[in-house]
Structures are given as structure tokens and as C-alpha cells.
Design a protein around this motif. Structure first.
Motif, PDB file in Angstrom:
ATOM      1  N   SER A   1      48.556  41.205  27.907  1.00  0.00           N
ATOM      2  CA  SER A   1      48.838  42.642  27.928  1.00  0.00           C
ATOM      3  C   SER A   1      47.995  43.418  28.934  1.00  0.00           C
ATOM      4  O   SER A   1      48.479  44.286  29.634  1.00  0.00           O
ATOM      5  CB  SER A   1      48.608  43.208  26.529  1.00  0.00           C
ATOM      6  OG  SER A   1      47.229  43.100  26.209  1.00  0.00           O
ATOM      7  N   GLY A   2      46.699  43.120  29.005  1.00  0.00           N
ATOM      8  CA  GLY A   2      45.787  44.043  29.681  1.00  0.00           C
ATOM      9  C   GLY A   2      45.699  43.848  31.182  1.00  0.00           C
ATOM     10  O   GLY A   2      45.909  42.754  31.692  1.00  0.00           O
ATOM     11  N   PRO A   3      45.338  44.933  31.892  1.00  0.00           N
ATOM     12  CA  PRO A   3      45.083  44.810  33.324  1.00  0.00           C
ATOM     13  C   PRO A   3      43.707  44.206  33.603  1.00  0.00           C
ATOM     14  O   PRO A   3      43.379  43.924  34.745  1.00  0.00           O
ATOM     15  CB  PRO A   3      45.138  46.270  33.806  1.00  0.00           C
ATOM     16  CG  PRO A   3      44.711  47.057  32.615  1.00  0.00           C
ATOM     17  CD  PRO A   3      45.163  46.301  31.406  1.00  0.00           C
ATOM     18  N   ALA A   4      42.904  44.014  32.551  1.00  0.00           N
ATOM     19  CA  ALA A   4      41.551  43.509  32.744  1.00  0.00           C
ATOM     20  C   ALA A   4      41.548  42.010  33.014  1.00  0.00           C
ATOM     21  O   ALA A   4      40.532  41.458  33.424  1.00  0.00           O
ATOM     22  CB  ALA A   4      40.692  43.810  31.518  1.00  0.00           C
ATOM     23  N   PHE A   5      42.690  41.354  32.787  1.00  0.00           N
ATOM     24  CA  PHE A   5      42.689  39.904  32.873  1.00  0.00           C
ATOM     25  C   PHE A   5      43.366  39.416  34.142  1.00  0.00           C
ATOM     26  O   PHE A   5      44.356  39.974  34.598  1.00  0.00           O
ATOM     27  CB  PHE A   5      43.374  39.299  31.645  1.00  0.00           C
ATOM     28  CG  PHE A   5      42.764  39.780  30.375  1.00  0.00           C
ATOM     29  CD1 PHE A   5      41.522  39.313  29.973  1.00  0.00           C
ATOM     30  CD2 PHE A   5      43.402  40.735  29.610  1.00  0.00           C
ATOM     31  CE1 PHE A   5      40.933  39.780  28.813  1.00  0.00           C
ATOM     32  CE2 PHE A   5      42.821  41.204  28.449  1.00  0.00           C
ATOM     33  CZ  PHE A   5      41.590  40.732  28.047  1.00  0.00           C
ATOM     34  N   GLY A   6      42.786  38.359  34.707  1.00  0.00           N
ATOM     35  CA  GLY A   6      43.355  37.803  35.924  1.00  0.00           C
ATOM     36  C   GLY A   6      44.069  36.509  35.635  1.00  0.00           C
ATOM     37  O   GLY A   6      44.653  36.337  34.568  1.00  0.00           O
ATOM     38  N   ALA A   7      44.001  35.570  36.613  1.00  0.00           N
ATOM     39  CA  ALA A   7      44.726  34.321  36.467  1.00  0.00           C
ATOM     40  C   ALA A   7      44.138  33.474  35.343  1.00  0.00           C
ATOM     41  O   ALA A   7      44.854  32.936  34.521  1.00  0.00           O
ATOM     42  CB  ALA A   7      44.693  33.549  37.784  1.00  0.00           C
ATOM     43  N   PHE A   8      42.812  33.358  35.305  1.00  0.00           N
ATOM     44  CA  PHE A   8      42.214  32.540  34.251  1.00  0.00           C
ATOM     45  C   PHE A   8      40.955  33.161  33.644  1.00  0.00           C
ATOM     46  O   PHE A   8      40.378  32.628  32.733  1.00  0.00           O
ATOM     47  CB  PHE A   8      41.918  31.116  34.744  1.00  0.00           C
ATOM     48  CG  PHE A   8      41.195  31.056  36.059  1.00  0.00           C
ATOM     49  CD1 PHE A   8      39.815  31.070  36.090  1.00  0.00           C
ATOM     50  CD2 PHE A   8      41.895  30.971  37.266  1.00  0.00           C
ATOM     51  CE1 PHE A   8      39.148  30.998  37.290  1.00  0.00           C
ATOM     52  CE2 PHE A   8      41.227  30.894  38.467  1.00  0.00           C
ATOM     53  CZ  PHE A   8      39.854  30.911  38.489  1.00  0.00           C
ATOM     54  N   GLY A   9      40.505  34.296  34.137  1.00  0.00           N
ATOM     55  CA  GLY A   9      39.326  34.943  33.552  1.00  0.00           C
ATOM     56  C   GLY A   9      39.553  36.431  33.586  1.00  0.00           C
ATOM     57  O   GLY A   9      40.680  36.897  33.473  1.00  0.00           O
ATOM     58  N   GLY A  10      38.465  37.201  33.764  1.00  0.00           N
ATOM     59  CA  GLY A  10      38.616  38.631  33.944  1.00  0.00           C
ATOM     60  C   GLY A  10      39.150  38.887  35.347  1.00  0.00           C
ATOM     61  O   GLY A  10      38.801  38.184  36.285  1.00  0.00           O
ATOM     62  N   HIS A  11      39.966  39.934  35.511  1.00  0.00           N
ATOM     63  CA  HIS A  11      40.521  40.222  36.815  1.00  0.00           C
ATOM     64  C   HIS A  11      39.404  40.502  37.812  1.00  0.00           C
ATOM     65  O   HIS A  11      38.571  41.365  37.581  1.00  0.00           O
ATOM     66  CB  HIS A  11      41.454  41.430  36.730  1.00  0.00           C
ATOM     67  CG  HIS A  11      42.042  41.800  38.065  1.00  0.00           C
ATOM     68  ND1 HIS A  11      43.073  41.090  38.627  1.00  0.00           N
ATOM     69  CD2 HIS A  11      41.700  42.753  38.960  1.00  0.00           C
ATOM     70  CE1 HIS A  11      43.358  41.619  39.810  1.00  0.00           C
ATOM     71  NE2 HIS A  11      42.537  42.628  40.038  1.00  0.00           N
TER      72      HIS A  11
ATOM     73  N   ALA B   1      29.516  39.081  47.747  1.00  0.00           N
ATOM     74  CA  ALA B   1      30.644  39.357  48.645  1.00  0.00           C
ATOM     75  C   ALA B   1      31.931  39.525  47.842  1.00  0.00           C
ATOM     76  O   ALA B   1      32.696  40.474  48.064  1.00  0.00           O
ATOM     77  CB  ALA B   1      30.775  38.236  49.664  1.00  0.00           C
ATOM     78  N   ALA B   2      32.148  38.623  46.885  1.00  0.00           N
ATOM     79  CA  ALA B   2      33.354  38.736  46.053  1.00  0.00           C
ATOM     80  C   ALA B   2      33.321  40.028  45.240  1.00  0.00           C
ATOM     81  O   ALA B   2      34.339  40.700  45.077  1.00  0.00           O
ATOM     82  CB  ALA B   2      33.459  37.527  45.127  1.00  0.00           C
ATOM     83  N   TYR B   3      32.146  40.361  44.755  1.00  0.00           N
ATOM     84  CA  TYR B   3      31.938  41.587  43.985  1.00  0.00           C
ATOM     85  C   TYR B   3      32.380  42.803  44.810  1.00  0.00           C
ATOM     86  O   TYR B   3      33.152  43.667  44.359  1.00  0.00           O
ATOM     87  CB  TYR B   3      30.441  41.693  43.650  1.00  0.00           C
ATOM     88  CG  TYR B   3      30.108  42.383  42.354  1.00  0.00           C
ATOM     89  CD1 TYR B   3      30.624  43.635  42.058  1.00  0.00           C
ATOM     90  CD2 TYR B   3      29.244  41.790  41.446  1.00  0.00           C
ATOM     91  CE1 TYR B   3      30.289  44.264  40.876  1.00  0.00           C
ATOM     92  CE2 TYR B   3      28.905  42.414  40.260  1.00  0.00           C
ATOM     93  CZ  TYR B   3      29.431  43.641  39.977  1.00  0.00           C
ATOM     94  OH  TYR B   3      29.101  44.259  38.818  1.00  0.00           O
ATOM     95  N   VAL B   4      31.874  42.861  46.056  1.00  0.00           N
ATOM     96  CA  VAL B   4      32.196  44.001  46.923  1.00  0.00           C
ATOM     97  C   VAL B   4      33.693  44.019  47.215  1.00  0.00           C
ATOM     98  O   VAL B   4      34.335  45.072  47.214  1.00  0.00           O
ATOM     99  CB  VAL B   4      31.377  43.923  48.226  1.00  0.00           C
ATOM    100  CG1 VAL B   4      31.846  44.991  49.206  1.00  0.00           C
ATOM    101  CG2 VAL B   4      29.897  44.084  47.922  1.00  0.00           C
ATOM    102  N   TRP B   5      34.279  42.848  47.437  1.00  0.00           N
ATOM    103  CA  TRP B   5      35.696  42.756  47.778  1.00  0.00           C
ATOM    104  C   TRP B   5      36.561  43.329  46.670  1.00  0.00           C
ATOM    105  O   TRP B   5      37.496  44.085  46.913  1.00  0.00           O
ATOM    106  CB  TRP B   5      36.057  41.286  48.051  1.00  0.00           C
ATOM    107  CG  TRP B   5      37.517  41.056  48.294  1.00  0.00           C
ATOM    108  CD1 TRP B   5      38.445  40.641  47.388  1.00  0.00           C
ATOM    109  CD2 TRP B   5      38.214  41.247  49.526  1.00  0.00           C
ATOM    110  NE1 TRP B   5      39.665  40.555  47.973  1.00  0.00           N
ATOM    111  CE2 TRP B   5      39.566  40.927  49.289  1.00  0.00           C
ATOM    112  CE3 TRP B   5      37.823  41.660  50.801  1.00  0.00           C
ATOM    113  CZ2 TRP B   5      40.529  40.991  50.283  1.00  0.00           C
ATOM    114  CZ3 TRP B   5      38.793  41.729  51.787  1.00  0.00           C
ATOM    115  CH2 TRP B   5      40.118  41.404  51.529  1.00  0.00           C
ATOM    116  N   PHE B   6      36.235  43.001  45.420  1.00  0.00           N
ATOM    117  CA  PHE B   6      37.097  43.427  44.321  1.00  0.00           C
ATOM    118  C   PHE B   6      36.725  44.799  43.763  1.00  0.00           C
ATOM    119  O   PHE B   6      37.570  45.547  43.322  1.00  0.00           O
ATOM    120  CB  PHE B   6      37.050  42.403  43.172  1.00  0.00           C
ATOM    121  CG  PHE B   6      37.887  41.203  43.438  1.00  0.00           C
ATOM    122  CD1 PHE B   6      39.271  41.254  43.281  1.00  0.00           C
ATOM    123  CD2 PHE B   6      37.313  40.025  43.878  1.00  0.00           C
ATOM    124  CE1 PHE B   6      40.045  40.154  43.539  1.00  0.00           C
ATOM    125  CE2 PHE B   6      38.097  38.920  44.140  1.00  0.00           C
ATOM    126  CZ  PHE B   6      39.468  38.979  43.971  1.00  0.00           C
TER     127      PHE B   6
END
Lengths: 226, 334
Positions: free
Chosen positions: B190-200, B29-34
Motif C-alpha cells: 500500500s505505502g509509498p514508503a516501500f521500495g522493491a525489497f526494503g524502504g523506498h 552518495a545514495a542518500y543524497v541521490w534519493f
């Protein structure tokens, strides 16, 4: 040599005791060099040459070789022949020689060569021994070429890649379309193990089916005879 | 017949597998959401190929089709495989991997319960070695469904903008490009690939897996040993490297929330077939997978090393089981 003996030896080498599929001897070159038809078959043919000559030479000398030191003597015979083949490849098929590299000298320690010399040539006549070496080697060539073909086809989508190293001007076959991405694993070592496993399974399956049919035929024949 | 007050509960392979599938739902579900519904297409393709392969092999081996096809084990393999693959991988890649997992890794070794290697992970390794470029096509968040579908079905070529590096990839290339001056905090900022504490986005997918995994633990589908040993060892090793050299190594939290860590902790290393069966063996297995996976992540050639770590440790499982077998009651250990 009698006719039956000729057929029996050929049957052993090509199918019943096939070096690569049944005896599983000499797997090191089988797995390492069978990345394409040309590589596999060329190394196989070099091995055939060595096996035929080594078996014939050993059979001719078999009554002069003291039993206790027979293995070193066999190895010396094989090593001198391999050196000849090595030099011949270097002279006439130089680019192929570069590809096969260390695996030509390594034919010396290929267990299948020593095995046939020890098991067959040391106890049989010159002609039978030479024929045994040729057919055993041919069994190896067939498997090496088949395995090389499968790996080349799955991995690169071609057949007979590098054929120009043997026949100048010849071109490899592009069997699969240009867009075929190439299943690289087939060319890497795991692919050799997997595909050899499939070939052995296929051979066992054919053997089992033949045995089942033979049993079935015997079963049907019995009531009729009784 | 039952004289004592035993509570009996029929546990079947089917019930177990259905629970595992249900536990995967929060993560999906989280996968589909993001990342959009492309992953559902991947899961469907993998499932269809796995069931087809399973049916063909059962028929070839003259096994009862209904019994084994309905047990759901092929579906679990297919789902885990689809979830570990990039969701934009072309359909034939996913289908071929599913067939490889079921036909070669599972059935040629004797079918359910006999395979020495985890089928989904073995197929993942085979494909990442064979097609490294296709196996690194991860979607940028917010990609429209029709673009995803086009990529999966191979009807459109991937424009560069639609794919994005995963956090582990981005960290690796970021560090490499920056050379000696590069540092983890700078790359992470720097990157957009990163979120709050892991990968975005991935951090929440990981959280979903963890949620499902905890429910499986509560349902006693597996014991606590492997996930705890795996996660604890991973956190310890990552923290150790992070404290020793914070410039080159990301924190433990980043590692736990990125890549396949959570999926592996609860769904892959806990595989009842290829995993260890003794309590101490499970602890060793979990910790060893974590160690190898971290080393590959930090120093190896591939961005994530969990699949390779799982396969390497699967080989050791018989030996681990043998040496950690508890003594029979009444006997003492030599």
C-alpha cells in the motif's frame, strides 16, 4: 559544645563528608525524587527533621541501649519518628505527600540516617548529635535542591515547579523561553545519574584546586622561612 | 634492523579513520541521490560540533591538540551520528548530540580507546528518548534543498507533506491501524514508503553502506566475525519469525535493507573500542546485537532498536572478552 566543634560538625556535614557527594549514602531518594527543586528540597527537609530528632533521641538514650541490639533499637527510634513526619506531611502538605509517596516512609531505611546515628549519635552528647543530624541533613538538602533544580531546568525549562503544593498561590519560574523543547532525559533516571556525576566531579575539582593552592602557598612560604 | 622479509606497514589511527570515512561515501552518495543534499548539511553540523567538543575536552585534559584532533575519530563519530539521525532534525539537535557523544560518552570516560559505550549510539539513544517527535522527522524523497535547509536551520515549520515515515515506521503503524486484520504483505503493497525489497530509497542507501563495508573488510580494517554474525543472526531470526507468521512479520530481506541494519553491521558493531576483541566474542556480540535489535523492532516501542541493542551489548563486552579469551600457548583450558 565548643565553638570549634560546632564549626567542625557543620563543615563535615555540608562539605567534607557531604552525604550525597562524598559518602554517597542515601542515593535512592537522591536520584529518584530529585526531579524538581520542590520535590528534592521537601524530601530533604523531611530527612533533616528525622535526622535531627533521631540523633538527639539516640544520644539521650545511648547509655541505656545494649550494644548487641543497638541496630534494631536505632531503627525503632527512626521508624517512629518517620511515622510522625509521614503523618504530618499527610495532614499539612497533602498534595506534596501524594507526589513524594513511598519515599517519605522509606526515610526509615535511608542509610544516611542510620549511619549518623551509629557513627556519631551513639558516641556523642545530645546537642552535638542534634547539630550533626541537622548539618548532615542540610548537606543533603543542598544537593537535592541543586540536582532537582538542574534536572528541572534542563528537562522542563522551569524552576520551583509545584511550589503551590507548599506555599499556596506561589507560581513557578519559567526561566527558559516557552519554545524550549525540554531535554527529557534530564528528568528521567539517566539524567539523575549523569548530573549527580557532574556535581561530584565539580566538588572533587574544587577540593583538588584548594589542595593545589594550599601546596603552592606552602611551597612559596618555605624559602622565605629558610 | 629487519632481518627477515617482514613487510611493515605503518597503520595509524588516522589511516584507519580515513578509510572508514571513505567507506561511508557510497552510502552518503545514495542518500543524497534519493533524499537530497540536506544530509550533507547535517554531516557538516555534526562534524563541526564534534571537532569543537573534541578540541575543548583535549584542552581541558591537557592532551596534545594536533595529534588527537587530527586522528579523525571525532569525525567518524560525527558522520555515523549524522547518518543515523533523521536528516531533517534541527541543527541544535544534531549539534547537541555530537557534543554529548564526544564530551560525555567519549572524553569523560577517558577519551579514544577508553569509552565503554559507542558514542554515536549513546547520543542517538539520549536524543530519541528526549525528543521522540523530532527524531522521527524523516524526509519524503525528492524534497527540494531549500525546504530541507529551512527545516534544519529552524527557519520554517515542517508541513506534513515533507516528512514521511521510514519503512519500519510505516510497517509498524500500518499494522497497528489495521488491527487484527492487518498483514505485512497488504501494508507493504500500500505505502509509498516501500521500495522493491526494503524502504523506498533506503534499500539503495543500505546497499551503499554494504559496499563500503565490504571494502573495509577487504582492507582488513576489521575482521569478518562481527558483520557476518550480525547479518546471519538477523537474517535467521527474521526468517524464523517470517516463516512462523508471515502475516505479522516481514521477510529477512526487508529487515536487512531497512533501518540502520547495514550501517550497524559494518560501521557500528565493528567499533574497535567498544566491541569484543576475541574471535568468539565477536561472533557472540554480533549475534546478540541482532537478536535484541530484532526483538525491539518487532515487539518494542521504538521503530528501530539497533542503537539500544548496541548499548546493551557494549555493557556485556568485558564479560564476553573474559570468558572467550583463548588459552595462553602451552596451557590447557580448565
Amino acid at each position: 559544645m565548643e565553638r570549634t566543634e560546632i564549626f567542625e560538625i557543620a563543615r563535615n556535614g555540608l562539605w567534607k563528608q557531604n552525604p550525597a557527594l562524598t559518602q554517597l549514602l542515601g542515593l535512592c531518594p537522591t536520584l529518584a525524587i530529585s526531579t524538581s527543586v520542590v520535590n528534592g528540597a521537601s524530601l530533604g527537609l523531611a530527612t533533616v527533621l528525622v535526622m535531627a530528632l533521631a540523633s538527639a533521641l539516640t544520644a539521650a538514650l545511648r547509655n541505656l541501649i545494649p550494644y548487641e541490639i543497638r541496630i534494631p533499637v536505632f531503627i525503632l527510634i527512626i521508624a517512629s519518628l518517620v511515622t510522625m513526619v509521614d503523618l504530618a506531611f499527610n495532614a499539612w502538605f497533602h498534595s506534596l505527600y501524594l507526589v513524594l509517596g513511598i519515599f517519605i516512609p522509606l526515610i526509615v531505611v535511608n542509610c544516611i540516617v542510620l549511619a549518623r546515628v551509629e557513627v556519631f549519635a551513639a558516641k556523642n552528647g545530645v546537642l552535638s548529635s542534634a547539630w550533626d543530624g541537622i548539618t548532615m541533613g542540610a548537606g543533603l538538602v543542598v544537593v537535592l535542591a541543586l540536582l532537582g533544580g538542574l534536572r528541572e531546568l534542563l528537562g522542563a525549562g522551569t524552576l520551583f515547579g509545584g511550589i503551590d503544593m507548599v506555599f499556596e498561590g506561589a507560581r513557578p519560574l519559567h526561566v527558559l523561553p516557552e519554545a524550549y523543547p525540554g531535554f527529557l532525559v534530564a528528568i528521567l533516571p539517566p539524567g539523575a545519574f549523569l548530573l549527580l556525576g557532574f556535581l561530584i566531579a565539580g566538588r572533587n575539582w574544587l577540593e583538588e584546586r584548594a589542595a593545589r593552592r594550599a601546596r603552592g602557598a606552602a611551597h612559596e612560604a618555605r624559602p622565605a622561612a629558610a | 634492523m629487519f632481518t627477515s622479509p617482514h613487510i611493515t606497514r605503518a597503520t595509524s589511527v588516522r589511516a584507519l579513520m580515513v578509510k572508514v570515512l571513505v567507506a561511508l561515501v557510497p552510502g552518503i552518495a545514495a542518500y543524497v541521490w534519493f533524499f537530497g543534499a540536506g544530509i550533507l548539511v547535517s554531516i557538516a553540523i555534526a562534524s563541526a560540533a564534534a571537532l569543537a567538543g573534541e578540541a575543548a575536552m583535549l584542552r581541558a585534559r591537557a592532551k596534545p591538540l594536533g595529534l588527537f584532533l587530527g586522528d579523525g575519530s571525532a569525525l567518524v563519530t560525527a558522520w555515523l551520528l549524522a547518518l543515523s539521525f533523521p536528516p531533517l532534525a534541527p541543527w541544535w539537535l544534531v549539534a547537541a548530540a555530537s557534543l554529548f557523544a564526544i564530551v560525555v560518552v567519549k572524553h569523560l570516560y577517558g577519551g579514544l580507546g577508553q569509552n565503554p559505550f559507542n558514542p554515536a549510539m549513546a547520543a542517538f539513544c539520549a536524543m530519541i528518548v528526549a525528543f521522540p517527535a523530532l527524531m522521527s522527522q524523516w524526509p519524503a524523497p525528492g524534497l527540494p534543498f531549500d525546504v530541507q535547509l529551512g527545516l534544519i536551520l529552524g527557519t520554517s515549520r515542517p508541513p506534513d507533506a515533507v516528512t514521511a515515515a521510514t519503512a519500519l515506521d510505516a510497517l509498524r503503524t500500518g499494522l497497528r491501524e489495521a488491527g487484527a486484520k492487518g498483514s505485512v504483505p497488504a501494508v507493504l503493497a500500500s505505502g509509498p514508503a516501500f521500495g522493491a525489497f526494503g524502504g523506498h530509497g533506503w534499500e539503495w542507501v543500505s546497499a551503499g553502506y554494504a559496499l563500503g563495508g565490504l571494502w573495509l573488510l577487504q582492507q582488513r580494517v576489521f575482521t569478518w566475525h562481527v558483520p557476518v554474525a550480525f547479518l546471519a543472526a538477523f537474517a535467521l531470526i527474521a526468517t524464523g519469525f517470517h516463516l512462523a507468521d508471515p502475516v505479522r512479520h516481514a521477510s529477512a530481506l526487508f529487515h536487512l535493507a531497512s533501518g540502520a541494519t547495514m550501517l550497524a553491521a559494518f560501521f557500528i558493531t565493528t567499533d574497535p573500542v567498544t566491541g569484543s576483541t576475541t574471535a568468539r566474542g565477536k561472533l557472540i556480540l554480533g549475534a546478540a546485537v541482532a537478536l535484541i535489535a530484532y526483538l525491539i523492532r518487532a515487539f518494542g516501542a521504538y521503530p528501530d532498536g539497533i542503537a539500544f541493542a548496541v548499548l546493551l551489548m557494549d555493557m556485556w563486552v568485558p564479560l564476553i572478552d573474559r570468558t572467550t579469551r583463548p588459552p595462553v600457548f602451552g596451557h590447557t583450558r580448565k
